[in-house]
Design a protein around this motif. Structure first.
Motif, PDB file in Angstrom:
ATOM      1  N   PRO A 156     -82.731 -29.313  -2.046  1.00  0.00           N
ATOM      2  CA  PRO A 156     -82.147 -28.331  -2.966  1.00  0.00           C
ATOM      3  C   PRO A 156     -82.626 -26.929  -2.622  1.00  0.00           C
ATOM      4  N   VAL A 157     -81.740 -25.969  -2.774  1.00  0.00           N
ATOM      5  CA  VAL A 157     -82.060 -24.575  -2.501  1.00  0.00           C
ATOM      6  C   VAL A 157     -82.733 -24.010  -3.748  1.00  0.00           C
ATOM      7  N   PRO A 158     -83.911 -23.397  -3.597  1.00  0.00           N
ATOM      8  CA  PRO A 158     -84.559 -22.806  -4.768  1.00  0.00           C
ATOM      9  C   PRO A 158     -83.687 -21.705  -5.366  1.00  0.00           C
ATOM     10  N   ALA A 159     -83.813 -21.506  -6.657  1.00  0.00           N
ATOM     11  CA  ALA A 159     -82.979 -20.530  -7.359  1.00  0.00           C
ATOM     12  C   ALA A 159     -83.223 -19.121  -6.844  1.00  0.00           C
ATOM     13  N   LYS A 160     -84.448 -18.810  -6.398  1.00  0.00           N
ATOM     14  CA  LYS A 160     -84.744 -17.470  -5.919  1.00  0.00           C
ATOM     15  C   LYS A 160     -84.086 -17.191  -4.574  1.00  0.00           C
ATOM     16  N   ALA A 161     -83.789 -18.239  -3.788  1.00  0.00           N
ATOM     17  CA  ALA A 161     -83.208 -18.037  -2.471  1.00  0.00           C
ATOM     18  C   ALA A 161     -81.717 -17.744  -2.545  1.00  0.00           C
ATOM     19  N   VAL A 162     -81.073 -18.058  -3.666  1.00  0.00           N
ATOM     20  CA  VAL A 162     -79.640 -17.797  -3.787  1.00  0.00           C
ATOM     21  C   VAL A 162     -79.453 -16.313  -4.024  1.00  0.00           C
ATOM     22  N   ALA A 163     -78.642 -15.695  -3.197  1.00  0.00           N
ATOM     23  CA  ALA A 163     -78.455 -14.252  -3.274  1.00  0.00           C
ATOM     24  C   ALA A 163     -77.402 -13.917  -4.319  1.00  0.00           C
ATOM     25  N   LYS A 164     -77.639 -12.849  -5.029  1.00  0.00           N
ATOM     26  CA  LYS A 164     -76.657 -12.368  -5.977  1.00  0.00           C
ATOM     27  C   LYS A 164     -75.702 -11.448  -5.226  1.00  0.00           C
ATOM     28  N   PRO A 165     -74.410 -11.500  -5.570  1.00  0.00           N
ATOM     29  CA  PRO A 165     -73.484 -10.605  -4.891  1.00  0.00           C
ATOM     30  C   PRO A 165     -73.793  -9.161  -5.254  1.00  0.00           C
ATOM     31  N   ALA A 166     -73.492  -8.284  -4.329  1.00  0.00           N
ATOM     32  CA  ALA A 166     -73.762  -6.871  -4.548  1.00  0.00           C
ATOM     33  C   ALA A 166     -72.888  -6.358  -5.683  1.00  0.00           C
ATOM     34  N   ALA A 167     -73.437  -5.476  -6.489  1.00  0.00           N
ATOM     35  CA  ALA A 167     -72.693  -4.928  -7.613  1.00  0.00           C
ATOM     36  C   ALA A 167     -71.558  -4.052  -7.081  1.00  0.00           C
ATOM     37  N   PRO A 168     -70.334  -4.195  -7.613  1.00  0.00           N
ATOM     38  CA  PRO A 168     -69.240  -3.375  -7.140  1.00  0.00           C
ATOM     39  C   PRO A 168     -69.463  -1.922  -7.520  1.00  0.00           C
ATOM     40  N   HIS A 169     -68.877  -1.032  -6.726  1.00  0.00           N
ATOM     41  CA  HIS A 169     -69.018   0.399  -6.968  1.00  0.00           C
ATOM     42  C   HIS A 169     -68.250   0.768  -8.222  1.00  0.00           C
ATOM     43  N   HIS A 170     -68.930   1.350  -9.205  1.00  0.00           N
ATOM     44  CA  HIS A 170     -68.288   1.770 -10.445  1.00  0.00           C
ATOM     45  C   HIS A 170     -68.085   3.281 -10.385  1.00  0.00           C
ATOM     46  N   PRO A 171     -66.853   3.733 -10.451  1.00  0.00           N
ATOM     47  CA  PRO A 171     -66.632   5.187 -10.455  1.00  0.00           C
ATOM     48  C   PRO A 171     -67.186   5.793 -11.732  1.00  0.00           C
ATOM     49  N   LYS A 172     -67.718   7.000 -11.603  1.00  0.00           N
ATOM     50  CA  LYS A 172     -68.343   7.651 -12.747  1.00  0.00           C
ATOM     51  C   LYS A 172     -67.346   8.473 -13.548  1.00  0.00           C
ATOM     52  N   THR A 173     -66.270   8.894 -12.931  1.00  0.00           N
ATOM     53  CA  THR A 173     -65.271   9.679 -13.645  1.00  0.00           C
ATOM     54  C   THR A 173     -63.904   9.058 -13.439  1.00  0.00           C
ATOM     55  N   LEU A 174     -62.958   9.537 -14.218  1.00  0.00           N
ATOM     56  CA  LEU A 174     -61.586   9.053 -14.109  1.00  0.00           C
ATOM     57  C   LEU A 174     -60.982   9.466 -12.769  1.00  0.00           C
ATOM     58  N   ASP A 175     -61.347  10.649 -12.284  1.00  0.00           N
ATOM     59  CA  ASP A 175     -60.846  11.098 -10.979  1.00  0.00           C
ATOM     60  C   ASP A 175     -61.339  10.184  -9.864  1.00  0.00           C
ATOM     61  N   ASP A 176     -62.615   9.751  -9.942  1.00  0.00           N
ATOM     62  CA  ASP A 176     -63.145   8.830  -8.938  1.00  0.00           C
ATOM     63  C   ASP A 176     -62.399   7.506  -8.979  1.00  0.00           C
ATOM     64  N   LEU A 177     -62.074   7.033 -10.177  1.00  0.00           N
ATOM     65  CA  LEU A 177     -61.330   5.784 -10.317  1.00  0.00           C
ATOM     66  C   LEU A 177     -59.943   5.903  -9.701  1.00  0.00           C
ATOM     67  N   ILE A 178     -59.255   6.993  -9.972  1.00  0.00           N
ATOM     68  CA  ILE A 178     -57.927   7.199  -9.407  1.00  0.00           C
ATOM     69  C   ILE A 178     -58.012   7.281  -7.888  1.00  0.00           C
ATOM     70  N   ALA A 179     -59.022   7.987  -7.378  1.00  0.00           N
ATOM     71  CA  ALA A 179     -59.190   8.077  -5.919  1.00  0.00           C
ATOM     72  C   ALA A 179     -59.496   6.713  -5.320  1.00  0.00           C
ATOM     73  N   GLN A 180     -60.291   5.902  -5.988  1.00  0.00           N
ATOM     74  CA  GLN A 180     -60.615   4.573  -5.495  1.00  0.00           C
ATOM     75  C   GLN A 180     -59.362   3.685  -5.474  1.00  0.00           C
ATOM     76  N   ILE A 181     -58.535   3.775  -6.506  1.00  0.00           N
ATOM     77  CA  ILE A 181     -57.297   2.987  -6.548  1.00  0.00           C
ATOM     78  C   ILE A 181     -56.354   3.438  -5.450  1.00  0.00           C
ATOM     79  N   ALA A 182     -56.236   4.744  -5.255  1.00  0.00           N
ATOM     80  CA  ALA A 182     -55.353   5.265  -4.215  1.00  0.00           C
ATOM     81  C   ALA A 182     -55.839   4.839  -2.827  1.00  0.00           C
ATOM     82  N   ALA A 183     -57.147   4.801  -2.630  1.00  0.00           N
ATOM     83  CA  ALA A 183     -57.695   4.412  -1.326  1.00  0.00           C
ATOM     84  C   ALA A 183     -57.487   2.930  -1.060  1.00  0.00           C
ATOM     85  N   SER A 184     -57.434   2.112  -2.113  1.00  0.00           N
ATOM     86  CA  SER A 184     -57.294   0.675  -1.911  1.00  0.00           C
ATOM     87  C   SER A 184     -55.852   0.280  -1.606  1.00  0.00           C
ATOM     88  N   ARG A 185     -54.903   1.183  -1.831  1.00  0.00           N
ATOM     89  CA  ARG A 185     -53.482   0.853  -1.571  1.00  0.00           C
ATOM     90  C   ARG A 185     -53.114   1.125  -0.175  1.00  0.00           C
TER      91      ARG A 185
END
Length: 185
Positions: A156-185
């Motif tokens: 069995p793999v110890p619980a500490k050895a299992v890696a947590k996925p990296a936290a997704p980038h959260h935009p801080k402003t609405l403009d950052d969110l719009i830019a992130q959505i536009a970049a993903s298209r």
């Protein structure tokens, strides 16, 4: 023979008796319906009172605070937030990504419980190539570099050895969110 007048009065009394009998049972039927309606009204009034009591309980400040912490995680408004602009208000954090369970094919000796491994959410090839190897991947790469000696039983793999996925980038402003959505298209 019976006199014609006596026959008339006998028929009239019999008809009046049957009419009284029919009216009596119609009145009893209406009284039963009225009693049923009264009971239903009392039951509805009781249900309304119970709903009012439940609403009063659910709108208590303590209950609202508990539900806020459990479901929304809202905080009190600070005066600095009132003076700021709309761009300064941070967005709500997104829910953590779901963790899929994968069952390993071998079981540890002496235990009946299956081994569970956490699987990271799928990534694009470019993200996977740029991302540093997780502890599980590093362990797998190190194990593949060692020459095989004898077949080993999966541990069995110890619980500490299992890696947590990296936290997704959260935009801080609405403009950052719009830019992130536009970049993903």
């Amino acid at each position: 023979m019976i006199n014609l007048a006596t026959l008339f009065w006998l028929v009239l009394v019999s008809a009046a008796g049957f009419a009284m009998f029919a009216v009596k049972y119609q009145v009893q039927s209406l009284e039963d319906e009225l009693n049923r309606t009264r009971k239903e009204t009392i039951a509805e009034e009781h249900a309304i009172r119970m709903d009012e009591v439940e609403w009063a309980y659910l709108t208590r400040p303590e209950t609202l605070e508990e539900m806020n912490q459990r479901h929304l995680s809202l905080m009190p408004i600070a005066t600095a937030q009132l003076r700021g602009s709309l761009a300064g208000i941070p967005l709500r954090p997104s829910a953590p990504p779901p963790v899929e369970d994968a069952v390993a094919s071998a079981e540890p000796p002496g235990e009946n419980a299956p081994v569970r491994l956490a699987v990271a959410p799928p990534q694009t090839l470019a993200e996977a190539a740029q991302a540093p190897p997780t502890p599980v991947q590093a362990t797998a790469q190190a194990a593949s570099a060692i020459p095989p000696q004898a077949p080993e039983i999966a541990k069995p793999v110890p619980a500490k050895a299992v890696a947590k996925p990296a936290a997704p980038h959260h935009p801080k402003t609405l403009d950052d969110l719009i830019a992130q959505i536009a970049a993903s298209r």
